[in-house]
Each structure stands twice: as C-alpha cells, then as structure tokens.
Design a protein around this motif. Structure first.
Motif, PDB file in Angstrom:
ATOM      1  N   VAL A   1      11.948   7.109 -39.876  1.00 22.38           N
ATOM      2  CA  VAL A   1      10.760   7.878 -40.269  1.00 22.38           C
ATOM      3  C   VAL A   1      10.708   8.125 -41.781  1.00 22.38           C
ATOM      4  CG1 VAL A   1      10.527   8.940 -38.012  1.00 22.38           C
ATOM      5  CG2 VAL A   1      11.896  10.093 -39.755  1.00 22.38           C
ATOM      6  N   ARG A   2      11.645   7.513 -42.518  1.00 24.99           N
ATOM      7  CA  ARG A   2      11.616   7.467 -43.984  1.00 24.99           C
ATOM      8  C   ARG A   2      11.836   8.832 -44.655  1.00 24.99           C
ATOM      9  NH1 ARG A   2      12.480   2.488 -45.196  1.00 24.99           N
ATOM     10  NH2 ARG A   2      11.610   2.836 -47.268  1.00 24.99           N
ATOM     11  N   PHE A   3      12.556   9.725 -44.003  1.00 27.46           N
ATOM     12  CA  PHE A   3      12.833  11.014 -44.638  1.00 27.46           C
ATOM     13  C   PHE A   3      13.617  10.850 -45.933  1.00 27.46           C
ATOM     14  CE2 PHE A   3      12.729  13.661 -40.438  1.00 27.46           C
ATOM     15  CZ  PHE A   3      11.347  13.668 -40.486  1.00 27.46           C
ATOM     16  N   HIS A   4      14.410   9.780 -46.030  1.00 26.97           N
ATOM     17  CA  HIS A   4      15.221   9.574 -47.225  1.00 26.97           C
ATOM     18  C   HIS A   4      14.368   9.341 -48.473  1.00 26.97           C
ATOM     19  CE1 HIS A   4      14.370   5.539 -45.726  1.00 26.97           C
ATOM     20  NE2 HIS A   4      14.644   5.066 -46.931  1.00 26.97           N
ATOM     21  N   GLU A   5      13.104   9.005 -48.280  1.00 30.19           N
ATOM     22  CA  GLU A   5      12.214   8.826 -49.429  1.00 30.19           C
ATOM     23  C   GLU A   5      11.942  10.139 -50.153  1.00 30.19           C
ATOM     24  OE1 GLU A   5       9.495   5.079 -47.752  1.00 30.19           O
ATOM     25  OE2 GLU A   5       8.734   7.144 -47.655  1.00 30.19           O
ATOM     26  N   VAL A   6      12.085  11.263 -49.433  1.00 25.55           N
ATOM     27  CA  VAL A   6      11.762  12.574 -50.008  1.00 25.55           C
ATOM     28  C   VAL A   6      12.971  13.509 -49.971  1.00 25.55           C
ATOM     29  CG1 VAL A   6       9.275  12.484 -49.679  1.00 25.55           C
ATOM     30  CG2 VAL A   6      10.724  13.183 -47.770  1.00 25.55           C
ATOM     31  N   GLN A   7      14.180  12.917 -49.921  1.00 23.53           N
ATOM     32  CA  GLN A   7      15.429  13.667 -49.955  1.00 23.53           C
ATOM     33  C   GLN A   7      16.399  12.974 -50.901  1.00 23.53           C
ATOM     34  OE1 GLN A   7      16.089  16.652 -46.962  1.00 23.53           O
ATOM     35  NE2 GLN A   7      14.541  16.602 -48.569  1.00 23.53           N
ATOM     36  N   GLU A   8      17.289  13.760 -51.488  1.00 17.74           N
ATOM     37  CA  GLU A   8      18.260  13.206 -52.432  1.00 17.74           C
ATOM     38  C   GLU A   8      19.657  13.045 -51.819  1.00 17.74           C
ATOM     39  OE1 GLU A   8      17.619  12.193 -55.505  1.00 17.74           O
ATOM     40  OE2 GLU A   8      15.503  12.781 -55.405  1.00 17.74           O
ATOM     41  N   HIS A   9      19.997  13.899 -50.860  1.00 18.78           N
ATOM     42  CA  HIS A   9      21.378  13.960 -50.369  1.00 18.78           C
ATOM     43  C   HIS A   9      21.416  13.949 -48.841  1.00 18.78           C
ATOM     44  CE1 HIS A   9      22.698  15.080 -54.436  1.00 18.78           C
ATOM     45  NE2 HIS A   9      21.653  15.899 -54.462  1.00 18.78           N
ATOM     46  N   MET A  10      22.456  13.333 -48.312  1.00 18.46           N
ATOM     47  CA  MET A  10      22.762  13.417 -46.884  1.00 18.46           C
ATOM     48  C   MET A  10      24.233  13.720 -46.717  1.00 18.46           C
ATOM     49  SD  MET A  10      22.751  10.480 -43.902  1.00 18.46           S
ATOM     50  CE  MET A  10      20.985  10.369 -43.670  1.00 18.46           C
ATOM     51  N   SER A  11      24.530  14.593 -45.758  1.00 22.49           N
ATOM     52  CA  SER A  11      25.910  14.929 -45.429  1.00 22.49           C
ATOM     53  C   SER A  11      26.141  14.620 -43.957  1.00 22.49           C
ATOM     54  CB  SER A  11      26.166  16.420 -45.704  1.00 22.49           C
ATOM     55  OG  SER A  11      27.518  16.737 -45.487  1.00 22.49           O
ATOM     56  N   LEU A  12      27.137  13.783 -43.674  1.00 16.33           N
ATOM     57  CA  LEU A  12      27.378  13.324 -42.307  1.00 16.33           C
ATOM     58  C   LEU A  12      28.195  14.360 -41.524  1.00 16.33           C
ATOM     59  CD1 LEU A  12      28.112   9.536 -42.949  1.00 16.33           C
ATOM     60  CD2 LEU A  12      25.935  10.660 -42.439  1.00 16.33           C
ATOM     61  N   THR A  13      27.550  15.473 -41.242  1.00 15.99           N
ATOM     62  CA  THR A  13      28.204  16.580 -40.532  1.00 15.99           C
ATOM     63  C   THR A  13      28.348  16.310 -39.039  1.00 15.99           C
ATOM     64  OG1 THR A  13      26.007  17.605 -40.433  1.00 15.99           O
ATOM     65  CG2 THR A  13      27.500  18.374 -42.164  1.00 15.99           C
ATOM     66  N   ARG A  14      27.463  15.526 -38.465  1.00 13.42           N
ATOM     67  CA  ARG A  14      27.474  15.248 -37.018  1.00 13.42           C
ATOM     68  C   ARG A  14      27.724  16.542 -36.243  1.00 13.42           C
ATOM     69  NH1 ARG A  14      27.706   9.920 -35.687  1.00 13.42           N
ATOM     70  NH2 ARG A  14      28.865  10.295 -33.753  1.00 13.42           N
ATOM     71  N   HIS A  15      26.959  17.559 -36.597  1.00 10.21           N
ATOM     72  CA  HIS A  15      27.237  18.906 -36.111  1.00 10.21           C
ATOM     73  C   HIS A  15      26.725  19.195 -34.706  1.00 10.21           C
ATOM     74  CE1 HIS A  15      23.425  18.981 -38.419  1.00 10.21           C
ATOM     75  NE2 HIS A  15      23.011  19.778 -37.448  1.00 10.21           N
ATOM     76  N   ALA A  16      25.820  18.366 -34.198  1.00  9.43           N
ATOM     77  CA  ALA A  16      25.317  18.580 -32.833  1.00  9.43           C
ATOM     78  C   ALA A  16      24.740  17.274 -32.311  1.00  9.43           C
ATOM     79  CB  ALA A  16      24.257  19.679 -32.807  1.00  9.43           C
ATOM     80  N   TYR A  17      24.824  17.115 -31.011  1.00  7.90           N
ATOM     81  CA  TYR A  17      24.248  15.934 -30.362  1.00  7.90           C
ATOM     82  C   TYR A  17      22.925  16.337 -29.716  1.00  7.90           C
ATOM     83  CZ  TYR A  17      23.554  12.116 -27.029  1.00  7.90           C
ATOM     84  OH  TYR A  17      23.019  11.060 -26.316  1.00  7.90           O
ATOM     85  N   THR A  18      21.940  15.452 -29.806  1.00  6.90           N
ATOM     86  CA  THR A  18      20.651  15.724 -29.174  1.00  6.90           C
ATOM     87  C   THR A  18      20.303  14.624 -28.185  1.00  6.90           C
ATOM     88  OG1 THR A  18      19.858  16.907 -31.121  1.00  6.90           O
ATOM     89  CG2 THR A  18      18.201  16.197 -29.531  1.00  6.90           C
ATOM     90  N   ALA A  19      20.162  15.027 -26.940  1.00 11.65           N
ATOM     91  CA  ALA A  19      19.680  14.124 -25.907  1.00 11.65           C
ATOM     92  C   ALA A  19      18.154  14.125 -25.916  1.00 11.65           C
ATOM     93  CB  ALA A  19      20.175  14.584 -24.537  1.00 11.65           C
ATOM     94  N   ALA A  20      17.580  13.069 -25.365  1.00  9.63           N
ATOM     95  CA  ALA A  20      16.142  13.017 -25.105  1.00  9.63           C
ATOM     96  C   ALA A  20      15.960  12.594 -23.656  1.00  9.63           C
ATOM     97  CB  ALA A  20      15.445  12.039 -26.044  1.00  9.63           C
ATOM     98  N   TYR A  21      14.839  12.954 -23.089  1.00  7.31           N
ATOM     99  CA  TYR A  21      14.545  12.579 -21.709  1.00  7.31           C
ATOM    100  C   TYR A  21      13.195  11.883 -21.639  1.00  7.31           C
ATOM    101  CZ  TYR A  21      18.174  16.033 -20.654  1.00  7.31           C
ATOM    102  OH  TYR A  21      19.348  16.727 -20.612  1.00  7.31           O
ATOM    103  N   LEU A  22      13.138  10.840 -20.825  1.00  4.84           N
ATOM    104  CA  LEU A  22      11.857  10.285 -20.414  1.00  4.84           C
ATOM    105  C   LEU A  22      11.455  11.037 -19.150  1.00  4.84           C
ATOM    106  CD1 LEU A  22       9.507   8.252 -20.361  1.00  4.84           C
ATOM    107  CD2 LEU A  22      11.024   6.671 -19.145  1.00  4.84           C
ATOM    108  N   VAL A  23      10.397  11.818 -19.248  1.00  5.79           N
ATOM    109  CA  VAL A  23       9.959  12.633 -18.117  1.00  5.79           C
ATOM    110  C   VAL A  23       8.559  12.218 -17.677  1.00  5.79           C
ATOM    111  CG1 VAL A  23      11.383  14.638 -18.681  1.00  5.79           C
ATOM    112  CG2 VAL A  23       9.092  14.442 -19.673  1.00  5.79           C
TER     113      VAL A  23
END
Length: 326
Positions: free
Chosen positions: A217-239
């Motif tokens: 989704v190109r968020f990196h175009e409007v951000q300078e830094h990323m930190s690989l915290t991997r602080h939470a997992y997010t599931a998605a569901y097809l409902v």
C-alpha cells in the motif's frame, strides 16, 4: 381442450422448471481492505477462480478491493446484515462484535507463524468460528495480515522510549491501543483507508503493520523509518453472511469452505515468499530499517499489562489454551 385449472398447473410447473437454473445461479460480492497489489487481493483471486471452476459457473465472485464497499467496521456490519456477501477483514475489527477475539491481538502472544497457525487451524480456531456463527457470520477461511512492525517519519525506534510522544495509527483493538500507551506513544485509531493521507499530511507520525502490507500500500513513500518489532500477529478471516451461506446447497457450501481454506494457505505462503523482497525493495527506495530493535524491552513493558487487562475482562481460559499450543 385443457381446463383452466390444468392450464394453471401446467404454467406453474413450467415456471418452476424455468426458475431452477436462475435460483442455482449465485453472484457473490467479496470485499476487502487492501490494494490490488496485496497478498489479500491475490488470495481473493485464487478463491474466485477455484469457486467458479468447481461450481461450473453456478457461483461467480466479484472482488471489491481497497474498501470499495466501505471501511472495515462497515464491512463487518454489511456481512452480518447480508448487504455484503463476503469480506476479508482483520481480526481487530471483529472485536467490537466478539470482544473475546481481543486475545489474538495481544502483544507477543504468538512466538512464531507456526504457533499462530496451530491455534487458528486447530480446536481453538473451531471455537472461534463458532463465535462468528453466533453473530451471523460463517468463516470460510483463516487468512493472514501477519506480524506487525512500526514505521514513522521522525526517528529510528530501537527502545520503547523512542516512541514517546509520537502519534501512531493503530487499529481500534484495545490490546493495540494499550500497548502503544504503555510504550509512551499516542495511539490514534483510524480506518485503514485513511492511513496513507494521514501519514502524508502529518496528521499522525507513524503506523504499524506487516512488512508485505506496508510495501503493497506504499506507506514507505510517506515514512522515513521502520523498526522490525514484530510486536503482534494479526489474523484475517474470510467471512460470509451466515444466512446466505446456509441458503446454498451442501455441495456449494463445501466448495466455498475448501476454497476459502486453500486461499488462506495460498496467502500465508505468499506473505512468507514476499517478505524479504518487500523489505529490500523499500530499503532501495530510501526507507531506513532498524532490524534489531530491543524486542525484549518492548515485550517487558507491554505483554503482562495487556494480558492482565484482557484476563480481568474475559478470563484466562482462551489464553491458557493458546499458550498450551506453543
């Protein structure tokens, strides 16, 4: 010459014969949150292709990406009401309807993707799917958003204290909000489709999402830094709307369930395949990546606090079962 009643009966019989193919034909709308370059859209296309092939075109699927049919809360309502047939939605947006699902978004709950899959695809997952059914939704497949990382436009994030005072877009999930408050940030819940503009205009300083989604989704175009915290997992569901699902034939229902599961596995494999490539591509475009933040410090600050808040409200049974699946 036929009598009037017999003519009426013959006409009714003909109407039934004509109506059968029309009734069997189903066009289902599938909504999701992500761009057409995302793993979610690729999985949706995989699902569409399998369903249409295996039903010989009796069921067709139209895909509506990037919140075309409304934001995530609207899609949850739409599926429950039946105004949207199917949707792929991240776990945090179901927690307003099924509060127990907040457990899945607790920081550092899952130690690995495999741990998450054992939970979601096993007996715990069956329990969770039952909760969805009680709320008018049928889960067709466990899909994936992934492990979340922090981006921002101000500074590198190595320690939790580096987040002090930063406005970080989060989901509305209480566990996400509590974690960022604990780390000193100002969590700012908003719909996913609003995030890019909010980052671009400085309405928020940063956000948190998985690497592959950030790149898609190109968020990196409007951000300078990323930190690989991997602080939470997010599931998605097809409902799918439960009444709509129940109105199909047994064979059609089975096809949808199998296609949904297959597409979920397809997306998981695609996320794993794309992660390193997405990371390298964003680095090449200028994103500064902190690959070794102090994850232990992030965990120490937020894990017990967020877990205690959940247990106080919902008890520990679900969390105990998740821990046992490690």
């Amino acid at each position: 010459m036929k009598s009037i009643p017999s003519l009426v009966a013959a006409g009714a019989a003909l109407a039934v014969l004509v109506a059968v193919p029309a009734a069997a034909q189903q066009q289902l709308r599938l909504a999701h949150y992500a761009s057409t370059s995302s793993t979610t859209h690729a999985a949706a296309e995989h699902f569409k292709e399998e369903v249409e092939q295996r039903t010989d075109g009796e069921i067709t699927v139209s895909i509506h990406p990037a919140h075309e049919l409304g934001d995530d809360p609207s899609q949850v309502r739409g599926v429950r009401l039946g105004t949207i047939d199917m949707a792929v939605i991240g776990n945090p947006f179901f927690t307003a309807v099924i509060p127990e699902l907040n457990a899945l978004d607790l920081p550092f709950l899952f130690e690995s993707p495999e741990h998450a899959y054992r939970v979601l695809d096993g007996e715990i997952g069956e329990t969770i799917h039952g909760w969805f059914q009680e709320e008018g939704m049928q889960v067709l497949g466990n899909w994936e958003i992934g492990f979340r990382n922090i981006t921002n436009s101000e500074r590198p994030i190595v320690e939790p204290s580096d987040l002090e005072g930063l406005a970080i877009r989060t989901t509305p999930n209480p566990a996400h909000i509590k974690a960022f408050e604990t780390w000193g940030a100002n969590p700012t819940p908003m719909s996913f489709n609003e995030v890019y503009l909010a980052l671009e205009t400085g309405a928020v300083d940063g956000q948190e999402n998985p690497v592959v989604l950030i790149h898609a989704v190109r968020f990196h175009e409007v951000q300078e830094h990323m930190s690989l915290t991997r602080h939470a997992y997010t599931a998605a569901y097809l409902v799918m709307n439960r009444a709509k699902f129940d109105g199909l034939t047994e064979e059609q229902r089975q096809i949808l369930l199998e296609a949904g599961q297959n597409a979920g596995q397809f997306e998981r494999d695609l996320v794993a395949e794309r992660e390193s490539k997405s990371l390298e591509a964003m680095k090449a475009e200028g994103l500064q990546v902190e690959e070794n933040p102090n994850r232990e410090a992030f965990m120490a600050a937020a894990k017990d606090v967020t877990r205690a808040a959940y247990v106080e409200e919902h008890g520990s049974e679900l969390l105990d079962r998740i821990d046992a699946a490690r």
